[in-house]
Write a protein that holds these residues in place. Structure first.
Motif, PDB file in Angstrom:
ATOM      1  N   ILE A  74      27.369  10.810 140.618  1.00 18.53           N
ATOM      2  CA  ILE A  74      26.091  11.411 140.225  1.00 18.53           C
ATOM      3  C   ILE A  74      26.333  12.596 139.287  1.00 18.53           C
ATOM      4  O   ILE A  74      25.669  12.749 138.260  1.00 18.53           O
ATOM      5  N   LEU A  75      27.331  13.414 139.626  1.00 25.71           N
ATOM      6  CA  LEU A  75      27.623  14.572 138.801  1.00 25.71           C
ATOM      7  C   LEU A  75      28.135  14.167 137.422  1.00 25.71           C
ATOM      8  O   LEU A  75      27.788  14.787 136.409  1.00 25.71           O
ATOM      9  N   TYR A  76      28.938  13.112 137.372  1.00 29.49           N
ATOM     10  CA  TYR A  76      29.459  12.688 136.077  1.00 29.49           C
ATOM     11  C   TYR A  76      28.328  12.135 135.199  1.00 29.49           C
ATOM     12  O   TYR A  76      28.279  12.408 133.991  1.00 29.49           O
ATOM     13  N   ARG A  77      27.412  11.393 135.791  1.00 34.32           N
ATOM     14  CA  ARG A  77      26.262  10.905 135.022  1.00 34.32           C
ATOM     15  C   ARG A  77      25.437  12.084 134.499  1.00 34.32           C
ATOM     16  O   ARG A  77      24.946  12.067 133.366  1.00 34.32           O
ATOM     17  N   ALA A  78      25.282  13.113 135.324  1.00 34.62           N
ATOM     18  CA  ALA A  78      24.539  14.306 134.894  1.00 34.62           C
ATOM     19  C   ALA A  78      25.277  15.015 133.763  1.00 34.62           C
ATOM     20  O   ALA A  78      24.647  15.533 132.827  1.00 34.62           O
ATOM     21  N   LEU A  79      26.603  15.026 133.817  1.00 37.14           N
ATOM     22  CA  LEU A  79      27.403  15.640 132.762  1.00 37.14           C
ATOM     23  C   LEU A  79      27.218  14.908 131.446  1.00 37.14           C
ATOM     24  O   LEU A  79      26.996  15.522 130.394  1.00 37.14           O
ATOM     25  N   VAL A  80      27.306  13.579 131.489  1.00 38.19           N
ATOM     26  CA  VAL A  80      27.150  12.780 130.268  1.00 38.19           C
ATOM     27  C   VAL A  80      25.744  12.940 129.691  1.00 38.19           C
ATOM     28  O   VAL A  80      25.553  13.018 128.478  1.00 38.19           O
ATOM     29  N   ALA A  81      24.742  13.025 130.599  1.00 36.71           N
ATOM     30  CA  ALA A  81      23.348  13.165 130.153  1.00 36.71           C
ATOM     31  C   ALA A  81      22.985  14.613 129.833  1.00 36.71           C
ATOM     32  O   ALA A  81      21.883  14.877 129.363  1.00 36.71           O
ATOM     33  N   ARG A  82      23.919  15.546 130.116  1.00 38.33           N
ATOM     34  CA  ARG A  82      23.660  16.975 129.933  1.00 38.33           C
ATOM     35  C   ARG A  82      22.377  17.372 130.646  1.00 38.33           C
ATOM     36  O   ARG A  82      21.469  17.990 130.098  1.00 38.33           O
ATOM     37  N   ASP A  83      22.326  16.990 131.913  1.00 44.25           N
ATOM     38  CA  ASP A  83      21.136  17.159 132.731  1.00 44.25           C
ATOM     39  C   ASP A  83      20.974  18.622 133.150  1.00 44.25           C
ATOM     40  O   ASP A  83      21.742  19.145 133.967  1.00 44.25           O
ATOM     41  N   ALA A  84      19.945  19.281 132.635  1.00 43.67           N
ATOM     42  CA  ALA A  84      19.729  20.699 132.921  1.00 43.67           C
ATOM     43  C   ALA A  84      19.272  20.952 134.351  1.00 43.67           C
ATOM     44  O   ALA A  84      19.248  22.102 134.799  1.00 43.67           O
ATOM     45  N   ALA A  85      18.913  19.901 135.086  1.00 50.37           N
ATOM     46  CA  ALA A  85      18.499  20.089 136.478  1.00 50.37           C
ATOM     47  C   ALA A  85      19.630  20.622 137.341  1.00 50.37           C
ATOM     48  O   ALA A  85      19.397  21.131 138.432  1.00 50.37           O
ATOM     49  N   TYR A  86      20.876  20.492 136.870  1.00 50.13           N
ATOM     50  CA  TYR A  86      22.018  20.970 137.644  1.00 50.13           C
ATOM     51  C   TYR A  86      22.482  22.352 137.203  1.00 50.13           C
ATOM     52  O   TYR A  86      23.528  22.826 137.670  1.00 50.13           O
ATOM     53  N   GLU A  87      21.715  23.005 136.320  1.00 53.44           N
ATOM     54  CA  GLU A  87      22.049  24.367 135.914  1.00 53.44           C
ATOM     55  C   GLU A  87      22.066  25.277 137.139  1.00 53.44           C
ATOM     56  O   GLU A  87      21.109  25.314 137.909  1.00 53.44           O
ATOM     57  N   GLY A  88      23.145  26.017 137.300  1.00 53.07           N
ATOM     58  CA  GLY A  88      23.258  26.932 138.414  1.00 53.07           C
ATOM     59  C   GLY A  88      23.636  26.279 139.720  1.00 53.07           C
ATOM     60  O   GLY A  88      23.826  26.961 140.730  1.00 53.07           O
ATOM     61  N   ARG A  89      23.776  24.950 139.730  1.00 51.55           N
ATOM     62  CA  ARG A  89      24.073  24.233 140.956  1.00 51.55           C
ATOM     63  C   ARG A  89      25.446  23.590 140.930  1.00 51.55           C
ATOM     64  O   ARG A  89      26.067  23.398 141.976  1.00 51.55           O
ATOM     65  N   ALA A  90      25.940  23.232 139.741  1.00 50.45           N
ATOM     66  CA  ALA A  90      27.229  22.562 139.636  1.00 50.45           C
ATOM     67  C   ALA A  90      27.901  22.902 138.310  1.00 50.45           C
ATOM     68  O   ALA A  90      27.231  23.071 137.288  1.00 50.45           O
ATOM     69  N   LEU A  91      29.225  23.001 138.347  1.00 48.34           N
ATOM     70  CA  LEU A  91      30.037  23.215 137.153  1.00 48.34           C
ATOM     71  C   LEU A  91      31.152  22.182 137.166  1.00 48.34           C
ATOM     72  O   LEU A  91      31.532  21.670 138.222  1.00 48.34           O
ATOM     73  N   VAL A  92      31.686  21.874 135.981  1.00 53.80           N
ATOM     74  CA  VAL A  92      32.760  20.891 135.885  1.00 53.80           C
ATOM     75  C   VAL A  92      34.019  21.574 135.349  1.00 53.80           C
ATOM     76  O   VAL A  92      33.970  22.327 134.372  1.00 53.80           O
ATOM     77  N   GLY A  93      35.146  21.323 136.005  1.00 59.69           N
ATOM     78  CA  GLY A  93      36.440  21.776 135.515  1.00 59.69           C
ATOM     79  C   GLY A  93      37.184  20.596 134.911  1.00 59.69           C
ATOM     80  O   GLY A  93      37.205  19.502 135.495  1.00 59.69           O
ATOM     81  N   VAL A  94      37.771  20.772 133.735  1.00 64.14           N
ATOM     82  CA  VAL A  94      38.478  19.696 133.039  1.00 64.14           C
ATOM     83  C   VAL A  94      39.978  19.925 133.213  1.00 64.14           C
ATOM     84  O   VAL A  94      40.527  20.917 132.700  1.00 64.14           O
TER      85      VAL A  94
END
Length: 367
Positions: A9-29
């Motif tokens: 779910i998080l990866y799909r949100a990352l690809v879609a640049r889903d702003a609903a996860y602002e302040g809720r999740a971050l991604v480390g590469v």
């Protein structure tokens, strides 16, 4: 708030640049050692190279450094020591008259405090304190107290100072707002700052943050729409609005149950009604919003209508973001927009999607 969703779910949100996860999740590469917001415009990593974190501190503790492009430790994260120290003091005594000398007495540098509050809230601490004092005065006047009592409650040293601040906010002198009126204006406290609510016995007509620069102009225009019939006080609609705001900010209710009256052109009303159909936890671009009202060529007009909305949160113009997923202008301040999207992320996986039906007179009630 809710815990992190699963990695897919998080990866799909990352690809879609889903702003609903602002302040809720971050991604480390893992291949770069950098962590980002999910809305970061940088090239997306492969799923196996992603690690997920609930906040910046967790990402830093895991050895990642913040992205310089999307600034994941920016406005979304309250990390200012002066903010953390002063906000409880302001909440405990909203009528206090603060000065730079008071800040120095606390061992704080006024310039540092000013910059910190500007970054977090788009205004200085002293401006926030002044608005809180004015709110105290408004509450007193709306209950029918004498002007001198309101002045003392608000902490202003002179009656003229109180009247001037009041007039700047409302566009009217306090005495003019105490006459008999069909609509009543009152103050509502919220976690994101004071708000002015104007309602009659059946409808909410305006809900605005008190520090919005265009508020006095909006109040004057509303006064023109209703031929000056605005006084001070509250109705059952005001109470219901305040109760919904409390439930909304505390994660209990994303669906609005307040009946509103929209004052604007037919085109503006059409845009505002469509905004009300965006469920909490979802976002739209201006272009998508124009498509939804069958006016794909009217993107700029849609943006203007969005900016003239006078029912903050109830008509959720904060749910409109840039086509690239970036945070775009919000009259209440980008810091509020970020926090609202963060708050609403918890509603996305619930069953509180709002739907509605529009009446012919421009009245709208979410059901």
């Amino acid at each position: 708030m809710l815990g992190l969703p699963d990695d897919q779910i998080l990866y799909r949100a990352l690809v879609a640049r889903d702003a609903a996860y602002e302040g809720r999740a971050l991604v480390g590469v893992t291949t770069t050692g950098i962590f980002c917001r999910l809305t970061c415009p940088a090239r997306k990593p492969r799923p196996e190279n992603c690690r997920w974190f609930p906040d910046a501190d967790s990402a830093v503790a895991a050895g990642f450094r913040p992205c310089l492009r999307c600034s994941p430790t920016g406005t979304s994260a309250l990390g200012e020591a002066s903010v953390a120290r002063l906000l409880p003091l302001l909440e405990a005594d909203p009528g206090r008259r603060w000065s730079e000398a008071d800040l120095r007495d606390l061992g704080l540098d006024p310039s540092t405090v000013r910059r910190g509050f500007q970054r977090q809230f788009g205004q200085s601490f002293l401006q926030m304190a002044r608005a809180a004092r004015l709110g105290q005065g408004l509450k007193t006047v709306s209950k029918g107290a004498a002007m001198i009592d309101a002045q003392l409650d608000a902490g202003f040293e002179s009656a003229s100072g109180f009247r001037q601040a009041f007039a700047r906010l409302f566009g009217h002198k306090p005495c003019e707002l105490r006459k008999d009126a069909d609509l009543r204006a009152d103050w509502i406290d919220s976690p994101l700052g004071g708000m002015i609510a104007i309602a009659d016995q059946t409808h909410l007509h305006l809900l605005e943050f008190v520090d919005r620069k265009a508020l006095p102009d909006g109040l004057r225009k509303l006064s023109g729409f209703v031929e000056g019939r605005i006084g001070l006080g509250r109705s059952a609609v005001t109470d219901r609005t305040e109760a919904w705001l409390d439930a909304f900010f505390n994660g209990r209710q994303g669906q609005v149950d307040v009946t509103v009256k929209l004052h604007g052109t037919p085109f503006q009303q059409r845009v505002w009604q469509q905004l009300q159909r965006i469920p909490a936890g979802e976002t739209r671009s201006y272009a998508a919003l124009a498509q939804e009202i069958d006016r794909p060529g009217a993107v700029r007009a849609v943006a203007r209508a969005n900016a003239t909305n006078r029912l903050a949160l109830i008509v959720p113009c904060h749910r409109v973001i840039g086509a690239d997923g970036s945070m775009t202008g919000y009259a209440g301040g980008l810091w509020r927009k970020e926090r609202l999207i963060q708050i609403e992320a918890q509603y996305r996986q619930g069953t509180e999607a709002a739907t509605g039906d529009c009446g012919v007179d421009g009245q709208y009630r979410l059901v």
